[in-house]
Motif scaffolding. Structure first.
Motif, PDB file in Angstrom:
ATOM      1  N   ARG A  39       0.829  -1.198   0.000  1.00  0.00           N
ATOM      2  CA  ARG A  39       0.000   0.000   0.000  1.00  0.00           C
ATOM      3  C   ARG A  39       0.864   1.248   0.000  1.00  0.00           C
ATOM      4  O   ARG A  39       1.945   1.271   0.605  1.00  0.00           O
ATOM      5  N   THR A  40       0.360   2.277  -0.669  1.00  0.00           N
ATOM      6  CA  THR A  40       0.942   3.609  -0.639  1.00  0.00           C
ATOM      7  C   THR A  40      -0.222   4.592  -0.746  1.00  0.00           C
ATOM      8  O   THR A  40      -1.370   4.214  -0.509  1.00  0.00           O
ATOM      9  N   PHE A  41       0.057   5.852  -1.060  1.00  0.00           N
ATOM     10  CA  PHE A  41      -1.043   6.793  -1.251  1.00  0.00           C
ATOM     11  C   PHE A  41      -0.771   7.674  -2.457  1.00  0.00           C
ATOM     12  O   PHE A  41       0.369   7.829  -2.902  1.00  0.00           O
ATOM     13  N   ALA A  42      -1.861   8.228  -2.995  1.00  0.00           N
ATOM     14  CA  ALA A  42      -1.783   9.199  -4.083  1.00  0.00           C
ATOM     15  C   ALA A  42      -2.732  10.339  -3.770  1.00  0.00           C
ATOM     16  O   ALA A  42      -3.716  10.161  -3.040  1.00  0.00           O
ATOM     17  N   THR A  43      -2.443  11.504  -4.304  1.00  0.00           N
ATOM     18  CA  THR A  43      -3.316  12.658  -4.148  1.00  0.00           C
ATOM     19  C   THR A  43      -4.123  12.848  -5.430  1.00  0.00           C
ATOM     20  O   THR A  43      -3.554  12.922  -6.524  1.00  0.00           O
ATOM     21  N   VAL A  44      -5.438  12.901  -5.288  1.00  0.00           N
ATOM     22  CA  VAL A  44      -6.309  13.060  -6.449  1.00  0.00           C
ATOM     23  C   VAL A  44      -6.160  14.485  -6.988  1.00  0.00           C
ATOM     24  O   VAL A  44      -6.281  15.447  -6.226  1.00  0.00           O
ATOM     25  N   PRO A  45      -5.895  14.653  -8.277  1.00  0.00           N
ATOM     26  CA  PRO A  45      -5.789  16.011  -8.825  1.00  0.00           C
ATOM     27  C   PRO A  45      -7.092  16.788  -8.652  1.00  0.00           C
ATOM     28  O   PRO A  45      -8.177  16.214  -8.618  1.00  0.00           O
ATOM     29  N   GLU A  46      -6.982  18.113  -8.569  1.00  0.00           N
ATOM     30  CA  GLU A  46      -8.158  18.964  -8.408  1.00  0.00           C
ATOM     31  C   GLU A  46      -8.983  19.052  -9.695  1.00  0.00           C
ATOM     32  O   GLU A  46     -10.198  19.246  -9.648  1.00  0.00           O
ATOM     33  N   ASP A  47      -8.308  18.916 -10.855  1.00  0.00           N
ATOM     34  CA  ASP A  47      -8.957  19.255 -12.120  1.00  0.00           C
ATOM     35  C   ASP A  47      -9.117  18.101 -13.093  1.00  0.00           C
ATOM     36  O   ASP A  47      -9.506  18.305 -14.240  1.00  0.00           O
ATOM     37  N   ARG A  48      -8.836  16.870 -12.669  1.00  0.00           N
ATOM     38  CA  ARG A  48      -8.912  15.741 -13.590  1.00  0.00           C
ATOM     39  C   ARG A  48      -8.904  14.442 -12.776  1.00  0.00           C
ATOM     40  O   ARG A  48      -8.564  14.452 -11.587  1.00  0.00           O
ATOM     41  N   PRO A  49      -9.267  13.316 -13.396  1.00  0.00           N
ATOM     42  CA  PRO A  49      -9.209  12.032 -12.681  1.00  0.00           C
ATOM     43  C   PRO A  49      -7.771  11.640 -12.339  1.00  0.00           C
ATOM     44  O   PRO A  49      -6.821  12.036 -13.028  1.00  0.00           O
ATOM     45  N   LEU A  50      -7.634  10.871 -11.285  1.00  0.00           N
ATOM     46  CA  LEU A  50      -6.338  10.314 -10.911  1.00  0.00           C
ATOM     47  C   LEU A  50      -5.918   9.277 -11.939  1.00  0.00           C
ATOM     48  O   LEU A  50      -6.691   8.397 -12.304  1.00  0.00           O
ATOM     49  N   SER A  51      -4.677   9.379 -12.407  1.00  0.00           N
ATOM     50  CA  SER A  51      -4.147   8.433 -13.389  1.00  0.00           C
ATOM     51  C   SER A  51      -2.852   7.831 -12.854  1.00  0.00           C
ATOM     52  O   SER A  51      -1.995   8.556 -12.333  1.00  0.00           O
ATOM     53  N   LEU A  52      -2.726   6.516 -12.953  1.00  0.00           N
ATOM     54  CA  LEU A  52      -1.582   5.787 -12.405  1.00  0.00           C
ATOM     55  C   LEU A  52      -0.967   4.899 -13.481  1.00  0.00           C
ATOM     56  O   LEU A  52      -1.686   4.354 -14.322  1.00  0.00           O
ATOM     57  N   VAL A  53       0.355   4.758 -13.452  1.00  0.00           N
ATOM     58  CA  VAL A  53       1.043   3.801 -14.314  1.00  0.00           C
ATOM     59  C   VAL A  53       1.543   2.659 -13.448  1.00  0.00           C
ATOM     60  O   VAL A  53       2.265   2.872 -12.466  1.00  0.00           O
ATOM     61  N   VAL A  54       1.131   1.434 -13.791  1.00  0.00           N
ATOM     62  CA  VAL A  54       1.564   0.231 -13.077  1.00  0.00           C
ATOM     63  C   VAL A  54       2.487  -0.556 -13.985  1.00  0.00           C
ATOM     64  O   VAL A  54       2.174  -0.781 -15.158  1.00  0.00           O
ATOM     65  N   ARG A  55       3.622  -0.994 -13.434  1.00  0.00           N
ATOM     66  CA  ARG A  55       4.567  -1.814 -14.187  1.00  0.00           C
ATOM     67  C   ARG A  55       4.870  -3.087 -13.403  1.00  0.00           C
ATOM     68  O   ARG A  55       5.325  -3.018 -12.264  1.00  0.00           O
ATOM     69  N   ALA A  56       4.596  -4.229 -14.010  1.00  0.00           N
ATOM     70  CA  ALA A  56       4.874  -5.532 -13.404  1.00  0.00           C
ATOM     71  C   ALA A  56       4.974  -6.560 -14.531  1.00  0.00           C
ATOM     72  O   ALA A  56       4.509  -6.316 -15.648  1.00  0.00           O
ATOM     73  N   ASP A  57       5.570  -7.713 -14.245  1.00  0.00           N
ATOM     74  CA  ASP A  57       5.758  -8.733 -15.277  1.00  0.00           C
ATOM     75  C   ASP A  57       4.644  -9.762 -15.299  1.00  0.00           C
ATOM     76  O   ASP A  57       4.495 -10.501 -16.278  1.00  0.00           O
TER      77      ASP A  57
END
Length: 398
Positions: A279-297
């Motif tokens: 687990r970690t955390f992210a801050t949701v942007p004020e003006d757009r949806p939260l976007s994440l890049v996941v990298r795994a094999d």
């Protein structure tokens, strides 16, 4: 998915489950508030702490949490619970899922049902309430122990006495509402004062408490390899949210948040363990949806959850690998023990006492390699983001 009828039952896994009471919203439809009661062998709670609802959103054991409400594009409302049946304490035999209405009856609530799903969104069961009339509280169903496992029963029992009557039947102490105390009129506003708009984030001193009170339906996404994930737009703008990932047998797992152009701009989590539940955390942007890049094999499951899903550090907690903890105590000293061989890093994020500084302060509490047993000062309540490759323990006090 099994569509259940009243009185029916089926086995469910003793693991994490999402439970949603859903209904069709409308102008004359009362609001619905879901709750859960943990009962012992006598069919009663041990104390008022065994009731989980919007004003008491987490059971002390962590086995049940109230996640809050969400709304679908088709006008469907939902109020969510999270259950970890494996964490229900011995001696607690049933978890009852109930709900109450606000300023109306369940007979006015259309398309009313309860749904049980796995954390990845796979539906397990649903049960529709089709005979509601004048009830103001309802028991939708219950999870109960049977032969070393757990089952779910569709109950469908209504109460005309609201949540207070339902709670009293299960042993909750419901106090009478005190007579209102007359309030002095507020001081007049200055003649040229502009109205203040209510918005999020809350004032800095209350930010953590405000975020812990926020709720939204959990978002789950499954994929494999590298992928950019755009979260639904109903996440609260400006708020910090839990980002959780599960993955096995990958060489490495990484999560980055993205800027407005979709480019990875901040490293949220990196780990090289064979079996990852981090687990970690992210801050949701004020003006757009939260976007994440996941990298795994290998295949992975990503979840975005309200900040209340993070574990609270009150006395001491054990863990393994990357994690996120909420510390709500005063300034003091924390102890850190790490049993891994690589880096052990702990960041502390807290509200600045500088009124001119709008962002959180960041303290690097620990940055060591290998096994260790150290102390570090903590200045205020906040979030603890842990980077680790092995078992650890964090405690309050020296």
């Amino acid at each position: 998915m099994t569509v259940m009828t009243k009185g029916g039952n089926l086995p469910v896994p003793a693991a994490g489950l999402q439970v949603a009471v859903t209904w069709r919203q409308g102008a004359q439809v009362p609001d619905v508030d879901v709750s859960a009661l943990l009962l012992d062998a006598t069919g009663r709670v041990r104390s008022d702490a065994d009731l989980v609802f919007y004003n008491q959103p987490a059971h002390p054991s962590g086995a049940v949490r109230h996640l809050g409400k969400g709304q679908g594009a088709d006008g469907t409302g939902a109020d969510w619970l999270w259950l970890d049946l494996a964490a229900v304490e011995l001696g607690m035999d049933r978890v009852v899922v109930a709900a109450s209405t606000d300023a109306g009856t369940f007979g006015q609530v259309p398309f009313l049902d309860v749904r049980v799903a796995l954390p990845d969104g796979q539906q397990v069961a649903s049960f529709t309430i089709g005979d509601a009339s004048t009830e103001t509280a309802f028991v939708f169903g219950e999870f109960y122990r049977r032969n070393g496992g757990w089952k779910f029963r569709a109950v469908g029992q209504g109460y005309a006495s609201g949540l207070a009557g339902l709670a009293t039947d299960f042993g909750i102490s419901v106090a009478e509402d005190p007579a209102p105390v007359p309030l002095a009129p507020p001081p007049a506003a200055p003649a040229h004062a502009a109205p203040v708009a209510a918005s999020f984030p809350a004032p800095p001193a209350d930010r953590l408490a405000a975020e812990l009170a926020l709720s939204f339906p959990p978002f789950t996404h499954r994929a494999s390899g590298k992928e950019r994930v755009t979260c639904p737009p109903n996440l609260p703008p400006g708020a910090r949210v839990v980002v959780e990932i599960e993955c096995r047998d990958s060489i490495s797992v990484h999560i980055d948040s993205c800027d407005a152009y979709g480019r990875a701009d901040r490293d949220l989590l990196s780990t090289y363990e064979d079996e990852v539940h981090a687990r970690t955390f992210a801050t949701v942007p004020e003006d757009r949806p939260l976007s994440l890049v996941v990298r795994a094999d290998t295949p992975w499951t990503l979840r975005v959850l309200p900040l209340a899903h993070a574990r609270r550090l009150v006395h001491s907690l054990n863990g393994r690998g990357p994690d996120l903890l909420v510390y709500e105590g005063a300034a003091g000293v924390l102890s850190f023990v790490h049993q891994g061989q690589s880096n052990f890093v702990v960041w502390h994020y807290f509200t600045s006492d500088d009124p001119e500084w709008q962002d959180d302060e960041e303290d690097l509490l620990v940055n060591e390699v290998g096994r260790l047993d150290v102390l570090a000062p903590v200045r205020a309540p906040g979030l603890l983001r842990i980077e680790a490759d092995g078992p650890w323990r964090i405690g309050v006090g020296g």
